[in-house]
Design a protein around this motif. Structure first.
Motif, PDB file in Angstrom:
ATOM      1  N   CYS A 226      50.300  12.130  51.189  1.00  0.00           N
ATOM      2  CA  CYS A 226      50.051  13.550  50.941  1.00  0.00           C
ATOM      3  C   CYS A 226      51.355  14.275  50.649  1.00  0.00           C
ATOM      4  O   CYS A 226      51.446  15.493  50.789  1.00  0.00           O
ATOM      5  CB  CYS A 226      49.348  14.177  52.129  1.00  0.00           C
ATOM      6  SG  CYS A 226      47.835  13.336  52.558  1.00  0.00           S
TER       7      CYS A 226
ATOM      8  N   GLU B  27      49.072  14.651  63.362  1.00  0.00           N
ATOM      9  CA  GLU B  27      47.642  14.457  63.101  1.00  0.00           C
ATOM     10  C   GLU B  27      46.835  14.598  64.387  1.00  0.00           C
ATOM     11  O   GLU B  27      45.810  15.278  64.427  1.00  0.00           O
ATOM     12  CB  GLU B  27      47.467  13.054  62.508  1.00  0.00           C
ATOM     13  CG  GLU B  27      46.221  12.848  61.701  1.00  0.00           C
ATOM     14  CD  GLU B  27      46.179  13.719  60.454  1.00  0.00           C
ATOM     15  OE1 GLU B  27      45.473  14.719  60.504  1.00  0.00           O
ATOM     16  OE2 GLU B  27      46.847  13.389  59.444  1.00  0.00           O
TER      17      GLU B  27
ATOM     18  N   SER C 127      45.544  17.238  59.014  1.00  0.00           N
ATOM     19  CA  SER C 127      44.716  17.115  57.813  1.00  0.00           C
ATOM     20  C   SER C 127      43.652  18.188  57.747  1.00  0.00           C
ATOM     21  O   SER C 127      43.356  18.724  56.685  1.00  0.00           O
ATOM     22  CB  SER C 127      44.061  15.732  57.757  1.00  0.00           C
ATOM     23  OG  SER C 127      45.041  14.751  57.578  1.00  0.00           O
ATOM     24  N   LEU C 128      43.104  18.501  58.888  1.00  0.00           N
ATOM     25  CA  LEU C 128      42.072  19.534  58.921  1.00  0.00           C
ATOM     26  C   LEU C 128      42.679  20.893  58.576  1.00  0.00           C
ATOM     27  O   LEU C 128      42.012  21.759  58.028  1.00  0.00           O
ATOM     28  CB  LEU C 128      41.456  19.571  60.323  1.00  0.00           C
ATOM     29  CG  LEU C 128      39.983  19.931  60.425  1.00  0.00           C
ATOM     30  CD1 LEU C 128      39.156  19.138  59.446  1.00  0.00           C
ATOM     31  CD2 LEU C 128      39.484  19.700  61.829  1.00  0.00           C
TER      32      LEU C 128
ATOM     33  N   ARG D 193      44.693  21.459  56.361  1.00  0.00           N
ATOM     34  CA  ARG D 193      44.792  21.566  54.908  1.00  0.00           C
ATOM     35  C   ARG D 193      43.510  22.088  54.285  1.00  0.00           C
ATOM     36  O   ARG D 193      43.480  22.393  53.097  1.00  0.00           O
ATOM     37  CB  ARG D 193      45.020  20.160  54.345  1.00  0.00           C
ATOM     38  CG  ARG D 193      46.374  19.898  53.798  1.00  0.00           C
ATOM     39  CD  ARG D 193      46.356  18.587  53.066  1.00  0.00           C
ATOM     40  NE  ARG D 193      46.309  17.462  53.973  1.00  0.00           N
ATOM     41  CZ  ARG D 193      47.380  16.814  54.390  1.00  0.00           C
ATOM     42  NH1 ARG D 193      48.555  17.161  53.983  1.00  0.00           N
ATOM     43  NH2 ARG D 193      47.273  15.803  55.209  1.00  0.00           N
ATOM     44  N   ASN D 194      42.487  22.154  55.090  1.00  0.00           N
ATOM     45  CA  ASN D 194      41.145  22.366  54.555  1.00  0.00           C
ATOM     46  C   ASN D 194      41.058  23.519  53.558  1.00  0.00           C
ATOM     47  O   ASN D 194      41.675  24.561  53.727  1.00  0.00           O
ATOM     48  CB  ASN D 194      40.179  22.625  55.712  1.00  0.00           C
ATOM     49  CG  ASN D 194      38.751  22.413  55.297  1.00  0.00           C
ATOM     50  OD1 ASN D 194      38.484  21.771  54.277  1.00  0.00           O
ATOM     51  ND2 ASN D 194      37.830  22.954  56.057  1.00  0.00           N
ATOM     52  N   LEU D 195      40.265  23.291  52.535  1.00  0.00           N
ATOM     53  CA  LEU D 195      40.020  24.306  51.523  1.00  0.00           C
ATOM     54  C   LEU D 195      38.528  24.530  51.424  1.00  0.00           C
ATOM     55  O   LEU D 195      37.730  23.719  51.855  1.00  0.00           O
ATOM     56  CB  LEU D 195      40.508  23.821  50.155  1.00  0.00           C
ATOM     57  CG  LEU D 195      41.966  23.483  49.983  1.00  0.00           C
ATOM     58  CD1 LEU D 195      42.174  22.906  48.594  1.00  0.00           C
ATOM     59  CD2 LEU D 195      42.817  24.717  50.155  1.00  0.00           C
ATOM     60  N   LYS D 196      38.204  25.640  50.846  1.00  0.00           N
ATOM     61  CA  LYS D 196      36.802  25.886  50.563  1.00  0.00           C
ATOM     62  C   LYS D 196      36.704  26.086  49.059  1.00  0.00           C
ATOM     63  O   LYS D 196      37.442  26.880  48.481  1.00  0.00           O
ATOM     64  CB  LYS D 196      36.371  27.148  51.309  1.00  0.00           C
ATOM     65  CG  LYS D 196      34.890  27.384  51.333  1.00  0.00           C
ATOM     66  CD  LYS D 196      34.649  28.747  51.982  1.00  0.00           C
ATOM     67  CE  LYS D 196      33.191  29.134  51.930  1.00  0.00           C
ATOM     68  NZ  LYS D 196      32.417  28.502  52.974  1.00  0.00           N
ATOM     69  N   ALA D 197      35.810  25.350  48.453  1.00  0.00           N
ATOM     70  CA  ALA D 197      35.639  25.481  47.008  1.00  0.00           C
ATOM     71  C   ALA D 197      34.386  26.300  46.749  1.00  0.00           C
ATOM     72  O   ALA D 197      33.363  26.106  47.391  1.00  0.00           O
ATOM     73  CB  ALA D 197      35.520  24.105  46.377  1.00  0.00           C
TER      74      ALA D 197
ATOM     75  N   TYR E   9      39.345  28.078  44.889  1.00  0.00           N
ATOM     76  CA  TYR E   9      39.645  27.403  46.155  1.00  0.00           C
ATOM     77  C   TYR E   9      40.367  28.368  47.066  1.00  0.00           C
ATOM     78  O   TYR E   9      41.287  29.057  46.642  1.00  0.00           O
ATOM     79  CB  TYR E   9      40.525  26.175  45.924  1.00  0.00           C
ATOM     80  CG  TYR E   9      40.024  25.327  44.794  1.00  0.00           C
ATOM     81  CD1 TYR E   9      39.041  24.385  45.024  1.00  0.00           C
ATOM     82  CD2 TYR E   9      40.507  25.514  43.509  1.00  0.00           C
ATOM     83  CE1 TYR E   9      38.533  23.642  43.982  1.00  0.00           C
ATOM     84  CE2 TYR E   9      40.006  24.770  42.463  1.00  0.00           C
ATOM     85  CZ  TYR E   9      39.026  23.830  42.697  1.00  0.00           C
ATOM     86  OH  TYR E   9      38.518  23.101  41.674  1.00  0.00           O
ATOM     87  N   GLY E  10      39.934  28.405  48.296  1.00  0.00           N
ATOM     88  CA  GLY E  10      40.612  29.261  49.255  1.00  0.00           C
ATOM     89  C   GLY E  10      40.906  28.465  50.498  1.00  0.00           C
ATOM     90  O   GLY E  10      40.218  27.492  50.810  1.00  0.00           O
TER      91      GLY E  10
ATOM     92  N   LEU F  38      37.471  25.770  60.569  1.00  0.00           N
ATOM     93  CA  LEU F  38      37.083  24.498  61.168  1.00  0.00           C
ATOM     94  C   LEU F  38      38.245  23.951  62.000  1.00  0.00           C
ATOM     95  O   LEU F  38      38.063  23.458  63.114  1.00  0.00           O
ATOM     96  CB  LEU F  38      36.686  23.499  60.078  1.00  0.00           C
ATOM     97  CG  LEU F  38      36.302  22.121  60.562  1.00  0.00           C
ATOM     98  CD1 LEU F  38      35.137  22.187  61.518  1.00  0.00           C
ATOM     99  CD2 LEU F  38      35.945  21.214  59.384  1.00  0.00           C
TER     100      LEU F  38
ATOM    101  N   ARG G  12      27.816  26.432  62.878  1.00  0.00           N
ATOM    102  CA  ARG G  12      28.128  26.080  61.500  1.00  0.00           C
ATOM    103  C   ARG G  12      27.257  24.919  61.040  1.00  0.00           C
ATOM    104  O   ARG G  12      26.901  24.825  59.871  1.00  0.00           O
ATOM    105  CB  ARG G  12      29.614  25.749  61.331  1.00  0.00           C
ATOM    106  CG  ARG G  12      30.055  24.489  62.002  1.00  0.00           C
ATOM    107  CD  ARG G  12      31.561  24.324  61.935  1.00  0.00           C
ATOM    108  NE  ARG G  12      32.032  23.831  60.649  1.00  0.00           N
ATOM    109  CZ  ARG G  12      32.095  22.545  60.323  1.00  0.00           C
ATOM    110  NH1 ARG G  12      31.697  21.618  61.171  1.00  0.00           N
ATOM    111  NH2 ARG G  12      32.549  22.161  59.160  1.00  0.00           N
TER     112      ARG G  12
ATOM    113  N   LEU H 112      26.026  21.357  55.813  1.00  0.00           N
ATOM    114  CA  LEU H 112      26.266  20.678  57.082  1.00  0.00           C
ATOM    115  C   LEU H 112      24.958  20.326  57.772  1.00  0.00           C
ATOM    116  O   LEU H 112      24.839  19.302  58.429  1.00  0.00           O
ATOM    117  CB  LEU H 112      27.101  21.575  57.986  1.00  0.00           C
ATOM    118  CG  LEU H 112      28.576  21.347  57.780  1.00  0.00           C
ATOM    119  CD1 LEU H 112      29.378  22.501  58.285  1.00  0.00           C
ATOM    120  CD2 LEU H 112      29.005  20.074  58.487  1.00  0.00           C
TER     121      LEU H 112
ATOM    122  N   ASP I 279      33.192  19.523  50.090  1.00  0.00           N
ATOM    123  CA  ASP I 279      33.481  20.163  48.802  1.00  0.00           C
ATOM    124  C   ASP I 279      34.840  19.751  48.253  1.00  0.00           C
ATOM    125  O   ASP I 279      35.480  20.493  47.537  1.00  0.00           O
ATOM    126  CB  ASP I 279      33.375  21.694  48.923  1.00  0.00           C
ATOM    127  CG  ASP I 279      34.265  22.225  50.030  1.00  0.00           C
ATOM    128  OD1 ASP I 279      34.920  21.416  50.697  1.00  0.00           O
ATOM    129  OD2 ASP I 279      34.303  23.452  50.225  1.00  0.00           O
TER     130      ASP I 279
ATOM    131  N   GLU J  97      48.949  16.191  45.931  1.00  0.00           N
ATOM    132  CA  GLU J  97      47.998  15.391  46.700  1.00  0.00           C
ATOM    133  C   GLU J  97      46.592  15.970  46.643  1.00  0.00           C
ATOM    134  O   GLU J  97      45.630  15.304  46.988  1.00  0.00           O
ATOM    135  CB  GLU J  97      48.470  15.233  48.153  1.00  0.00           C
ATOM    136  CG  GLU J  97      48.318  16.463  49.031  1.00  0.00           C
ATOM    137  CD  GLU J  97      49.480  17.430  48.890  1.00  0.00           C
ATOM    138  OE1 GLU J  97      50.351  17.204  48.029  1.00  0.00           O
ATOM    139  OE2 GLU J  97      49.510  18.430  49.641  1.00  0.00           O
TER     140      GLU J  97
END
Lengths: 338, 544, 208, 148
Positions: free
Chosen positions: A66, A96, A102-103, A105-109, A118-119, A124, A188, A195, B102, B437
């Motif tokens: 990454c 981690e 990693s979580l 980094r989460n995005l919402k598309a 993407y935001g 979460l 959620r 989900l 997503d 990435e």
């Protein structure tokens, strides 16, 4: 369907404990036998799962990178996202495991008209990390029931957790936060159609177990009081192997019931991610497979392929016509072998 | 090939709300044209020794599986669970948090809920639970378990060939669960019962037998390159020679066979050749190891190792010192992550790569002895060994597509950008969440770049195209540079569909455009054309 | 409450009320001004009534000190600002404090125009020479003030200060009762209240 | 087993972590808490069982009633009345906090902050005998926080 089933399981559990302790008075069964059995299941089960994973080799270095690899000296590399040494791997894993990197980094598309937008979507992450840290703190706090004299550090955690001095006994922050986090994690799953679509009974069940555990604990602390001295005598007895089930309210046994259910369920469920996260080959390996020769798979054999000489035989004519050189060594070797 | 809907119509069909019906009851999928690939031809399977060769079609009711198919699949699962910790751990620890949902470009482009990575994995996970664990047998659907039926095989075929193994989901997964691993296992299992696609297996067969995916025979390879050399002469005014199968050369150069003759890959190929000539590099290409790519990655670990092995074998025979690999996506995942452990140690005659021009030792490739052409070129530029005139690329307003495999399988982000920033004046990155990435697949990766799959390709490529469209509208970008042969082909189609005014090129095409040869510098023959034989400056076109 | 400052003037050194109050309520005697705790104390006219003091103040007023304490305002600003309702107004008009709830934010101190509130910067116990075992102390981090001896009133006793005054200068009673002694005194005398213009409605009256 | 060098230590760490309650205590049996009951009084305001369980709730109610509702008399289940005061009523009988309250509280590590303000009988002198004059600002700032 999964959510209904899980809810019924949890209700049944409460009912069974209520009948078992409140009506039938089976304190020994619900206070001693089942908790011991559940703990043993947890311990042996988790070790068994771990050994199960350990027995399987990691034939390839499939790091998910990454960040920038280590290459040319002047290229700034990312030590945490593309670790090159084992030390950097440890750092990556710490990040981690302790920060849910990693979580984070989460995005919402989202599709807005003809555009995909993407935001950043860290809810979460927030819910997950709040839940996990509260759970850990609560677990550590409970150590006051298993130690005498209670270590200063446990008491300190207790004090910090009840820092706001709300109510009497003081409300623990973690109690409030874990309820909020659990509610978020649960809602959620129901509210987000995607989900809801992917969620199984086994996603709701552990949530409900933990809900039950937390709620029964809070009820016991603030509403349906039990004689905590008796409880501690019992818990101390548990760890010294001569437990005397306490004559306290059923709420305590419900609490213990949820705990036992959770422990026993642990090794057979997705909750094994607790240990599994350490074994994920995309995260726990160094991205140095061009620099270091790693151990190949135990079943590794030199691959069988069409050698140059076999190939040259096949395309001899074409090679000659194209004016490409033929490798005389092929015939030399052949001669030798014959 | 099915008729493609118009882009704006296609967007309207995208709906991320899943259906009411439970996914476990919703099998098999509908095999609509444009959404699945054609099966492998029986003779191909026979030639490479894959089981169950037969004539069949995914739209058939009966897929003519072998009689003991169930046993084969279950044994195959057990075997793989005991061989790959990745697979076993990934099957065990998913918490279905939905973070991956997503992130998949096929989901974003189709809205098909089973394209959410979590469900793609669940397709196998549920079978493992239902067939191999007592919990699953006892609690069935409640435990997320189901039975293995022929419909499940159909579903697997449909969805494991709707995953381009791009690993974007793996970046976001809190446990690093890599759907690529799952898809690889799924495809391997499907091979066991003879369900596979021709677009992958024919190249594999070609690679095994002839030496490259396209099945170009040695003389064809050489001829193609000669044609390119003529074109180079047109542009450059000098004749260059390309050494083939040259024993004792210092460097073996391998590149995906797409670059031999497919537009616009050929311009990238010309770029390499011009660069090597400029440097006077002692290198050779091979007509035997004439493939850098490796469709084995999309087939099975065995096939991948087998294709890889030819490169080392050839490097040993030719006695080179190290290997340079061309611009290719999946090739570099294979060369970086699998070359050593899957194929085996590099032959003894290879040495740690050391640039003969700059003297830079590529320590990070000291085991596989194989470096990326962009690493090589970036090093040259950093040492000032190339005379570059970036203004020659001024008509190109460039953005860069990070190919999935070098990005998430290698961490290859800066080198190509470094080059691009030195060879052209107008470079704009796409939005942050769609590059590096977090880059999006071209929609055609992992052997799915076939025409019969066009609708899914356009859907899967939608997120990428949408990001390109963004920089086109914002910065006037008209060129999409990439370092992947599949991308060069697939993105061209994708751009034609979604963002028609953007062309696709390789990084080294732009390098060669900007490269100033001594005879050009002296004014003997100034460059007037780019590699595509178009005028360097648009106004020249008007004047002419 | 009514304080007859004329009586106090007669006995400038008398601090019986202060001593009695502070002793009864375990108010610490902290020597550092910054950390001082006080429930009832003495102040000069211009400090007690800055809004009506001027440089030509008559000697009549200048020479005396005024007993100050919480005014138990009708509209107490401290109650308005307290975020936890630790300070609240009882139905009988007393501005009461629930020390258990005080979080030490000191909004009330900022709000009180009379400086009637003190903050425990430190553990007060070392500064209490002779603790009253019947009454609690406070702990570090809470605000305190005069509570009109609610603990005395509950058992029908007058506030400690009132009882302690050997000269009867302090009178305490129900202002809302038109027949009470205190009402009568106020009616019959010229009285002052502190900073009336602020509209807090102080309940402590000064006869001058 | 693969990667045993890393997994086995990890496994041991895991097992040790989850079994802390067992081994950290082993051999150290906690003494049973025996609070000293008042000799001259036989009954508390409510039954012993109730008090053991609910004394905190009761005190909380008392506190609320006294401070906020200005109610000072508690009528127990038998109709007897008591002054609602920890310091003046409870401690009238339970004259020794150390031998009564603290015994169980220490046992379960529950440290209510009652005594930060309320004065237990045995501490009536306690701090007051100390020389307060010598307490400079510096020294006093080093006092432990009394908020807990």
């Amino acid at each position: 369907m999964g959510v209904v089933f899980s809810f019924l399981v949890v209700m049944a559990l409460v009912l069974v404990v209520y009948l078992g302790v409140g009506v039938a008075g089976l304190r020994g069964l619900f206070g001693v036998v089942i908790p011991y059995a559940a703990f043993l299941t947890f311990l042996v089960g988790m070790v068994y799962r771990l050994i199960g994973w350990a027995k399987v080799p990691v034939p390839f270095r499939i790091v998910t990178t990454c960040g920038q690899q280590k290459s040319l000296r002047w290229v700034k590399r990312s030590r945490l996202e593309s670790p090159y040494t084992n030390f950097e791997v440890v750092l990556r894993m710490l990040l981690e495991v302790f920060a849910f990197r990693s979580l984070f980094r989460n995005l919402k598309a989202e599709l807005k008209g003809p555009n995909l937008i993407y935001g950043s979507y860290k809810w979460l992450w927030l819910g997950a990390i709040a839940f996990h840290y509260c759970f850990l703190t609560i677990l550590i706090r409970h150590f006051r029931f298993f130690s005498y004299p209670v270590p200063k550090v446990i008491q300190l955690i207790d004090q910090i957790d009840s820092f706001f001095h709300i109510g009497l006994p003081h409300l623990y922050m973690t109690d409030a936060v874990i309820l909020a986090a659990l509610t978020f994690l649960f809602v959620r799953r129901l509210a987000d159609p995607r989900l809801r679509y992917i969620s199984l009974a086994s996603d709701y069940l552990p949530l409900f177990f933990i809900y039950g555990l937390v709620i029964s604990g809070i009820l016991m602390r603030h509403f349906f009081k039990v004689d905590v001295v008796q409880v501690k005598q019992f818990t101390m007895g548990l760890v010294h192997f001569h437990p005397v089930p306490p004559k306290v309210g059923v709420i305590f046994y419900i609490h213990i019931g949820f705990l036992s259910a959770l422990m026993a369920y642990f090794p057979f469920s997705k909750l094994v991610h607790m240990l599994g996260v350490f074994l994920s080959p995309t995260r726990n390996l160094a991205n140095n497979s061009r620099a270091v020769r790693h151990k190949p798979a135990p079943w590794w054999k030199k691959p069988k392929f069409k050698t140059y000489c076999e190939w040259q035989e096949m395309f001899k004519e074409a090679l000659e016509q194209a004016g490409l050189p033929l490798d005389e060594d092929c015939y030399k070797d052949k001669g030798k072998k014959q | 090939m099915a008729k493609m809907p118009k882009p704006e119509e296609l967007i309207k069909t995208i709906d991320y709300t899943p259906p009411e019906k439970d996914w476990m009851d919703d099998i098999p999928p509908k095999f609509l044209p444009g959404r699945y690939c054609y099966p492998a031809k029986p003779h191909i399977l026979e030639e490479i020794g894959f089981p169950n060769p037969r004539e069949w079609s995914p739209t058939d009711e009966d897929w003519k599986l072998p009689p003991n198919w169930k046993e084969i699949i279950l044994d195959g699962i057990k075997d793989r669970l005991s061989k790959y910790r990745s697979f076993k751990v990934f099957m065990d620890i998913c918490v279905r948090c939905g973070a991956c949902a997503d992130k998949c470009h096929y989901f974003l482009g189709s809205g098909d809920p089973k394209n959410m990575p979590v469900l793609r994995a669940e397709l196998i996970r549920s079978i493992i639970k239902g067939e191999l664990t007592w919990q699953g047998k006892l609690f069935g659907k409640l435990a997320g378990a189901r039975k293995l039926t022929q419909d499940v095989i159909k579903e697997w075929f449909y969805y494991y060939y709707q995953c381009s193994e791009c690993r974007r989901c793996s970046v976001f997964c809190p446990y690093g669960i890599d759907t690529c691993e799952v898809t690889m296992m799924g495809r391997e299992l499907l091979h066991l019962v003879g369900c596979n696609i021709n677009w992958i297996l024919e190249p594999v067969r070609n690679c095994f037998i002839i030496g490259n995916h396209l099945g170009l025979q040695p003389h064809t390879v050489k001829e193609n390159i000669e044609y390119l050399c003529w074109d180079i002469e047109e542009v450059l005014g000098i004749k260059i020679e390309v050494p083939f199968n040259k024993k004792g050369a210092e460097i073996l150069f391998v590149t995906p066979s797409g670059d031999y003759f497919a537009d616009p890959g050929i311009y990238t190929m010309m770029g390499y050749l011009i660069l090597f000539h400029y440097l006077g590099l002692d290198y050779t290409m091979s007509t035997y190891a004439s493939e850098g790519g490796n469709f084995g990655l999309f087939t099975s670990h065995e096939a991948m190792a087998k294709i890889n092995a030819k490169i080392y074998h050839e490097a040993e025979r030719l006695g080179v010192k190290f290997i340079i690999g061309g611009e290719c996506g999946h090739m570099w995942r294979v060369k970086h992550q699998y070359m050593d452990t899957a194929t085996g140690p590099a032959p003894k005659n290879l040495e740690t790569p050391k640039s003969p021009i700059t003297g830079t030792v590529f320590e990070h490739a000291k085991s596989t002895k194989m470096i990326h052409i962009c690493e090589f070129t970036a090093d040259l530029i950093a040492h000032g060994k190339l005379k570059l005139d970036p203004s020659r690329n001024d008509k190109y307003i460039v953005t860069y597509h990070d190919s999935c495999n070098p990005s998430r399988g290698m961490g290859f982000f800066e080198e190509p950008r470094f080059i691009l920033k030195h060879v052209c004046n107008n470079f704009y990155d796409m939005p942050e969440n769609t590059i590096r990435e977090k880059t999006f697949c071209c929609g055609s990766g992992s052997g799915l770049n076939t025409d019969e799959f066009m609708e899914m390709r356009m859907r899967g490529g939608f997120p990428r195209a949408n990001a390109v469209q963004y920089v086109r509208d914002k910065h006037g970008v008209n060129t999409l540079a990439c370092i992947c042969a599949i991308d060069r082909a697939a993105l061209t189609t994708l751009m034609n569909y979604w963002v028609p005014d953007v062309q696709v090129c390789g990084v080294h095409e732009l390098v060669a455009n900007a490269l100033v040869f001594p005879h050009e510098e002296s004014g003997e023959r100034p460059r007037t054309m780019d590699l595509r034989q178009q005028p360097l400056k648009p106004e020249d076109e008007e004047n002419a | 409450m009514v304080i007859d400052t004329r009586v106090c003037k007669e006995h400038p050194d008398c601090e019986a009320c202060i001593e009695a109050c502070h002793k009864a309520h375990n108010v610490p005697n902290i020597p550092f001004k910054r950390h001082e705790i006080k429930w009832i104390w003495k102040e000069e006219f211009e400090h007690a009534f800055p809004d009506i003091a001027d440089e030509y103040l008559s000697e009549y007023l200048h020479d005396r000190e005024f007993l100050l304490l919480c005014n138990h305002c009708e509209h107490p600003p401290c109650v308005r600002v307290c975020p936890t309702q630790a300070t609240f107004k009882r139905t009988d008009g007393i501005v009461m404090m629930d020390m258990h709830r005080c979080i030490g934010c000191r909004f009330c101190m900022a709000a009180c125009p009379y400086g009637s509130r003190s903050f425990n910067w430190r553990d007060p116990r070392p500064f209490i020479k002779e603790p009253n075992p019947k009454y609690p102390t406070r702990m570090k981090g809470v605000v305190e003030k005069c509570l009109f001896c609610t603990e005395q009133l509950a058992f029908g006793e007058l506030p400690v200060c009132v009882r302690a005054c050997p000269h009867g200068a302090l009178k305490f009673g129900d202002l809302t009762d038109p027949n009470s002694e205190i009402n009568q005194i106020i009616r019959e005398n010229f009285v002052l209240r502190r900073k009336v213009s602020l509209g807090t409605g102080p309940s402590v009256f000064y006869i001058v | 087993m693969h990667d045993a060098g890393k997994i086995i230590p990890g496994m041991i760490a895991f097992v040790l972590f989850v079994t802390i309650p067992f081994w950290a205590n082993f051999g150290k049996a906690a003494p049973e808490p025996k609070p000293e009951l008042p000799k001259e009084y036989k009954k508390c305001v409510e039954s012993k069982d109730f008090m053991r369980r609910e004394h905190m709730k009761l005190l909380r109610k008392w506190r609320f009633d006294v401070v906020r509702n200005n109610m000072r008399v508690y009528i127990n289940s038998e109709g007897q009345t008591f002054d609602m005061s920890l310091q003046n009523e409870c401690m009238r009988c339970h004259t020794q906090k150390k031998k009564f309250c603290d015994v169980c509280h220490d046992y379960v590590a529950a440290h209510p902050y009652c005594w930060n303000c309320h004065i237990p009988p045995e501490e009536k002198k306690g701090w007051a005998t100390k020389e307060t004059e010598n307490l400079t600002e510096e020294v006093s700032s080093k006092q432990p926080a009394s908020h807990h």
